[in-house]
Design an enzyme around this catalytic site. Structure first.
Site, PDB file in Angstrom:
ATOM      1  N   CYS A   1       0.977  -0.775   0.076  1.00 29.04           N
ATOM      2  CA  CYS A   1       0.327  -0.355  -0.009  1.00 29.04           C
ATOM      3  C   CYS A   1       0.853   0.881   0.221  1.00 29.04           C
ATOM      4  O   CYS A   1       1.574   1.685  -0.744  1.00 29.04           O
ATOM      5  CB  CYS A   1      -1.187   0.007   1.098  1.00 29.04           C
ATOM      6  SG  CYS A   1      -2.598   0.969   0.820  1.00 29.04           S
TER       7      CYS A   1
ATOM      8  N   HIS B   1      -3.706  -5.199   0.122  1.00 33.73           N
ATOM      9  CA  HIS B   1      -3.092  -5.704   1.529  1.00 33.73           C
ATOM     10  C   HIS B   1      -3.439  -7.347   2.169  1.00 33.73           C
ATOM     11  O   HIS B   1      -4.109  -7.613   1.934  1.00 33.73           O
ATOM     12  CB  HIS B   1      -4.414  -5.200   2.879  1.00 33.73           C
ATOM     13  CG  HIS B   1      -4.373  -3.468   2.571  1.00 33.73           C
ATOM     14  ND1 HIS B   1      -4.159  -3.239   4.425  1.00 33.73           N
ATOM     15  CD2 HIS B   1      -4.202  -2.290   1.791  1.00 33.73           C
ATOM     16  CE1 HIS B   1      -4.206  -1.943   3.851  1.00 33.73           C
ATOM     17  NE2 HIS B   1      -4.310  -1.911   2.806  1.00 33.73           N
TER      18      HIS B   1
ATOM     19  N   GLU C   1      -2.641  -8.972   4.111  1.00 31.89           N
ATOM     20  CA  GLU C   1      -2.484  -9.893   5.381  1.00 31.89           C
ATOM     21  C   GLU C   1      -3.929  -9.862   5.453  1.00 31.89           C
ATOM     22  O   GLU C   1      -4.447 -10.484   6.595  1.00 31.89           O
ATOM     23  CB  GLU C   1      -2.102  -8.624   6.287  1.00 31.89           C
ATOM     24  CG  GLU C   1      -3.169  -7.519   6.964  1.00 31.89           C
ATOM     25  CD  GLU C   1      -2.903  -6.568   5.708  1.00 31.89           C
ATOM     26  OE1 GLU C   1      -4.461  -6.024   5.908  1.00 31.89           O
ATOM     27  OE2 GLU C   1      -2.295  -6.501   5.074  1.00 31.89           O
TER      28      GLU C   1
END
Length: 378
Positions: free
Chosen positions: A255, A348, A350
């Site tokens: 990001c 993202h 994660e």
């Protein structure tokens, strides 16, 4: 109240008062708690396109940082009563307790279409006594606020003191494989956990960390996180990353970290009309031809050529290619350096809250650190 004069009236939700920020929309059908606690949403008024919000309440475990970061919250049908075995309190209570002003009962579809056609813009939510003023007064207050372009926010949301996330706390039963220095530019709590699950010890550092701070850890790799604000203001982090790349230390960014890598390589960045926000954004991995459904939250992007590998404008870093692109609008979604150990993605991996298509990127970074270490030992 939007800066172009369009207004919507609903009911007070959360705290009462005034919230100012950039109005943006998030398209995720689930994961509202992870959304509001994502530091990348600092100084933004988030419109949830999913109509029903608050159904599962909130809990301590699902927060992605130490507090709610959205400047204001805009929903259509707020749940009257949450229903979930993990719920500890209502979303309304959480917003009120943390002073986040929201509004419910508005046509979020109309707001979203308006923002999609005209772009993200300054806005305000007003309730209680603040809402009793004339529309002209409210509009003047909205227009007087600072723009997101040119805003330096990473330092505002970052930690003040570093901390360590150990693999042993997340299911790893052997000695750590690697050590990573992670710059917190607005990091989500799940990111170091994803590293730790793979045997990586993570030292999370403040956004103001220097090369000396990084070197003191003797890391096997350096990571830069997601975060809010305009990447054009991140000169300190860009300089730090160039110094890191010069040492040959493996790098991974997501990001905001992707935008910083782009700038470090000499590319520019620009503000998107309305950005990508949600957990259903399609991205093509150009190296494998696979399509990933990704979690995203960004309003800026890297301006890099899509047509094949090119020499980086900062020529000492060699050749670079755009590794991932958005299938919605061809925005750069990833960079891969071919001559130095560095790569990044705009989304993202994660994946809190979901989807998990991109988890392989953490494995790719582990492999990159292993490869770099093997070269050093030869």
């Amino acid at each position: 109240m939007l800066e172009d004069g369009r207004s919507f009236r609903g009911r007070s939700y959360g705290a009462t008062g005034t919230a100012l920020g950039e109005a943006v929309f998030a398209t995720g059908m689930t994961g509202y708690q992870e959304t509001i606690t994502d530091p990348s949403y600092a100084r933004q008024l988030v419109v949830q396109t999913a109509p029903h919000i608050g159904n599962t309440g909130v809990n301590t475990d699902d927060a992605e940082s130490r507090r709610i970061w959205v400047a204001g919250y805009i929903v259509r049908d707020a749940a009257r009563k949450p229903s979930n075995w993990r719920s500890e309190r209502t979303l309304d209570e959480d917003l009120a307790a943390q002073g986040v002003v929201g509004i419910s009962g508005v046509d979020t579809r109309a707001i979203t279409r308006h923002l999609r056609e005209r772009g993200a813009m300054k806005a305000g939510i007003f309730s209680g006594e603040a809402a009793l003023r004339s529309d002209a007064e409210l509009l003047a207050e909205v227009r007087a606020q600072e723009s997101m372009a040119g805003s330096r926010l990473a330092e505002e949301v970052s930690i003040e003191a570093s901390y360590v996330v150990e693999p042993s706390a997340h299911g790893w039963d052997r000695e750590p494989l690697f050590t990573v220095a992670a710059l917190d530019l607005g990091i989500k709590s799940m990111t170091p956990v994803r590293f730790a699950e793979r045997g990586v010890r993570v030292h999370v550092l403040p956004a103001s960390a220097t090369l000396e701070d990084v070197r003191a850890l003797n890391p096997d790799g350096v990571f830069m996180s997601n975060g809010p604000g305009d990447p054009a203001t991140a000169d300190n982090q860009v300089k730090l990353l160039r110094d890191v790349l010069d040492t040959g230390t493996p790098f991974f960014g997501i990001c905001f970290g992707n935008q910083i890598l782009g700038r470090a390589l000499g590319f520019g960045t620009y503000k998107l009309p309305y950005g990508h926000r949600g957990i259903n954004q399609p991205v093509l991995d150009r190296r494998t031809g696979k399509v990933e459904i990704t979690s995203q939250n960004h309003g800026f992007a890297v301006d890099a050529p899509l047509d094949g590998p090119v020499t980086a404008p900062e020529a000492r870093f060699g050749t670079v290619e755009v590794s991932h692109i958005s299938l919605n609008d061809n925005v750069v979604e990833g960079l891969a350096c071919l001559d130095i150990p560095a790569f990044s993605v705009q989304y993202h991996p994660e994946a809190a809250a979901g989807p998990h298509d991109s988890a392989y990127l953490f494995d790719r970074f582990v492999d990159l650190m292993a490869s770099s270490k093997n070269k050093e030992s030869r």
